[in-house]
Each structure stands twice: as C-alpha cells, then as structure tokens.
Design a protein around this motif. Sequence first.
Motif, PDB file in Angstrom:
ATOM      1  N   UNK A   3       5.521 -13.012  12.899  1.00  0.00           N
ATOM      2  CA  UNK A   3       4.130 -13.117  13.129  1.00  0.00           C
ATOM      3  C   UNK A   3       3.326 -14.330  12.449  1.00  0.00           C
ATOM      4  N   UNK A   4       3.983 -14.641  11.185  1.00  0.00           N
ATOM      5  CA  UNK A   4       3.643 -15.720  10.368  1.00  0.00           C
ATOM      6  C   UNK A   4       4.090 -17.139  11.109  1.00  0.00           C
ATOM      7  N   UNK A   5       5.301 -17.120  11.481  1.00  0.00           N
ATOM      8  CA  UNK A   5       5.853 -18.043  12.349  1.00  0.00           C
ATOM      9  C   UNK A   5       5.160 -18.485  13.447  1.00  0.00           C
ATOM     10  N   UNK A  24      14.915  -0.575   3.252  1.00  0.00           N
ATOM     11  CA  UNK A  24      15.072  -0.860   4.744  1.00  0.00           C
ATOM     12  C   UNK A  24      13.994  -0.908   5.685  1.00  0.00           C
ATOM     13  N   UNK A  25      13.018  -0.002   5.364  1.00  0.00           N
ATOM     14  CA  UNK A  25      11.717  -0.160   6.152  1.00  0.00           C
ATOM     15  C   UNK A  25      10.960  -1.521   5.593  1.00  0.00           C
ATOM     16  N   UNK A  26      11.244  -1.530   4.319  1.00  0.00           N
ATOM     17  CA  UNK A  26      10.176  -2.781   3.586  1.00  0.00           C
ATOM     18  C   UNK A  26      10.965  -3.961   4.418  1.00  0.00           C
ATOM     19  N   UNK A  27      11.993  -4.202   4.645  1.00  0.00           N
ATOM     20  CA  UNK A  27      12.992  -5.278   5.033  1.00  0.00           C
ATOM     21  C   UNK A  27      12.190  -5.396   6.788  1.00  0.00           C
ATOM     22  N   UNK A  28      12.264  -4.331   7.375  1.00  0.00           N
ATOM     23  CA  UNK A  28      11.660  -4.275   8.717  1.00  0.00           C
ATOM     24  C   UNK A  28      10.368  -4.938   8.804  1.00  0.00           C
ATOM     25  N   UNK A  29       9.403  -4.447   8.049  1.00  0.00           N
ATOM     26  CA  UNK A  29       7.996  -4.832   8.131  1.00  0.00           C
ATOM     27  C   UNK A  29       8.137  -6.271   7.692  1.00  0.00           C
ATOM     28  N   UNK A  30       8.759  -6.588   6.692  1.00  0.00           N
ATOM     29  CA  UNK A  30       8.599  -8.171   6.194  1.00  0.00           C
ATOM     30  C   UNK A  30       9.098  -9.000   7.236  1.00  0.00           C
ATOM     31  N   UNK A  31      10.187  -8.552   7.981  1.00  0.00           N
ATOM     32  CA  UNK A  31      10.699  -9.525   9.237  1.00  0.00           C
ATOM     33  C   UNK A  31       9.495  -9.603  10.187  1.00  0.00           C
ATOM     34  N   UNK A  70       0.722  -1.198  -0.065  1.00  0.00           N
ATOM     35  CA  UNK A  70      -0.175   0.075   0.138  1.00  0.00           C
ATOM     36  C   UNK A  70       0.806   1.188  -0.066  1.00  0.00           C
ATOM     37  N   UNK A  71       2.155   1.128  -0.385  1.00  0.00           N
ATOM     38  CA  UNK A  71       2.945   2.175  -0.440  1.00  0.00           C
ATOM     39  C   UNK A  71       3.610   2.781   0.896  1.00  0.00           C
ATOM     40  N   UNK A  72       3.102   2.057   1.981  1.00  0.00           N
ATOM     41  CA  UNK A  72       3.447   2.488   3.350  1.00  0.00           C
ATOM     42  C   UNK A  72       5.033   2.326   3.641  1.00  0.00           C
ATOM     43  N   UNK A  73       5.571   1.707   2.951  1.00  0.00           N
ATOM     44  CA  UNK A  73       7.098   1.394   3.157  1.00  0.00           C
ATOM     45  C   UNK A  73       7.688   1.629   1.884  1.00  0.00           C
ATOM     46  N   UNK A  74       8.427   2.782   1.357  1.00  0.00           N
ATOM     47  CA  UNK A  74       8.873   2.840   0.156  1.00  0.00           C
ATOM     48  C   UNK A  74      10.108   2.840   0.260  1.00  0.00           C
ATOM     49  N   UNK A  75      11.093   2.620   1.157  1.00  0.00           N
ATOM     50  CA  UNK A  75      12.217   2.297   1.114  1.00  0.00           C
ATOM     51  C   UNK A  75      12.857   0.833   1.535  1.00  0.00           C
TER      52      UNK A  75
END
Length: 198
Positions: free
Chosen positions: A20-22, A8-15, A1-6
């Motif tokens: 949570x998925x785990x 670094x942030x994207x990686x953080x959110x994906x982590x 949704x364009x919430x994380x456009x760099x």
Amino acid sequence: DGLADDPGTRRKYLAIVQDKTRALDAMVTDLIEFARMDTGEWKATHRPVRLAQFLRPIAQRYAEDAAVLHRSFRHAIELPDDLEVPMDEALTGRALENLIGNAIRYTGEGGSIELQATLEAGVPVISLRDTGIGIPAEDLPRIFDPFYRGTNSRREQGFGLGLATVKSIVESHGWTIGVSSEVGCGTTFRIAMGKGPS
Ligand code: ATP
Ligand code: MG
C-alpha cells in the motif's frame, strides 16, 4: 497493537503495508509530475532515440509483469533497426508505462495485451491493444481529462491522471494520440509520432 503476535502474520501484514505504501508513493509521484508538467516546470530533453531499441526492453519488462498477473503481453515491433525519433526518453517511457499500466489494470485475468510498432506512410505508430473491459462511447471524450475516472474503475486506486499525463507528453512532442474502444471487447490506444494529425 498486538494484532499480529506471531512472526508469520506480522510478515504478512507488513507485506500489505509495504504494498500500500508503494501504491501511495506512486500516486504521489504521479500527482507531483502531473502538476509539474501542467505548470511547464519541467525541461524536456529531446534527443534522437532508436525507437525499436527503446521499445523492446519496455515490452519485455511488461511481459514479465503481465505474466505474473496472468495476462499475456505480446509485442510486434516492426521498425527498421536504425529508425531514430527525437524524443524525451524518460517522458515517453512514462507515457507508455501509463498506457500499459492501464491496459493491464483494465484487462481481466486471461486477457491479452499487444504492443505494436510500425511505420505508416513513413510515420512511426505505436499502438497498444487490450482485450479488457473497454470504455463506453460516452466516456471516451473525457478520458484524457485530468482527474476523470471511468465508472468501471472507481474501485481501483488512482487519480485519473494517467491519461492526462500521457496526452501532455504526446502533445509536447508534437505527436497525436487516439483511442478506439468497445465495451466488453477491449481498447486500442494509438500514438502517431509525426507532426500534426494523422
Ligand atoms: P491513474 O492512472 O491516475 O492511476 P486511472 O487509471 O483511473 O487512474 P487514467 O489512466 O487517466 O486514470 O484513465 C482514465 C479512465 O479511462 C480510467 O479510469 C478508465 O475508466 C479508463 N481507461 C483507461 N485506460 C483504459 C483501458 N485500457 N481499458 C479500459 N478503460 C480504460
Ligand atoms: Mg491509469
């Protein structure tokens, strides 16, 4: 949704998403395993297992986990090296994981957890002691009930199936489990691997 456009942030959110998925995956696995055990739709395979050799790697693995989480995890496995106990290794491992997972979860940073294994009157006894939040006396009779969660633990994720699973596994081997606890001091679980009450 364009919430994380760099990146670094994207990686953080994906982590976070991965984490949570785990957790969700582990919860679903617990639920399925518990249901399976409850319907008797599982086959235990009991084989003689060398208890000391079985416990040491588990203790070592959790010592590392606990260190990362700033809790100390010690073990004292005082058993004859050739002592064998008939058990389903996978299920027994799962029971210990549930107990140790609880001990880590319900013990604050800086707390300590100790796994002990000894022979008491010829019966192998595994005990797990923590210096955590403890369990109020009025909760103790219910902690092994499926879906029961203590008032202190509601903000943590979980179904309240961990101990119900432990109890099923312990009883399926003819062993017994006991608990003693004091609020603010800690909790000790004790599995006596003999037949009948000890
Ligand atoms: P789940 O194991 O399904 O993720 P849970 O940890 O809440 O959830 P159980 O493992 O069955 O469920 O434990 C039941 C309750 O017993 C917990 O909610 C907690 O209140 C209490 N409890 C269990 N182990 C400990 C412990 N070592 N110290 C303090 N409280 C504990
Ligand atoms: Mg639990």
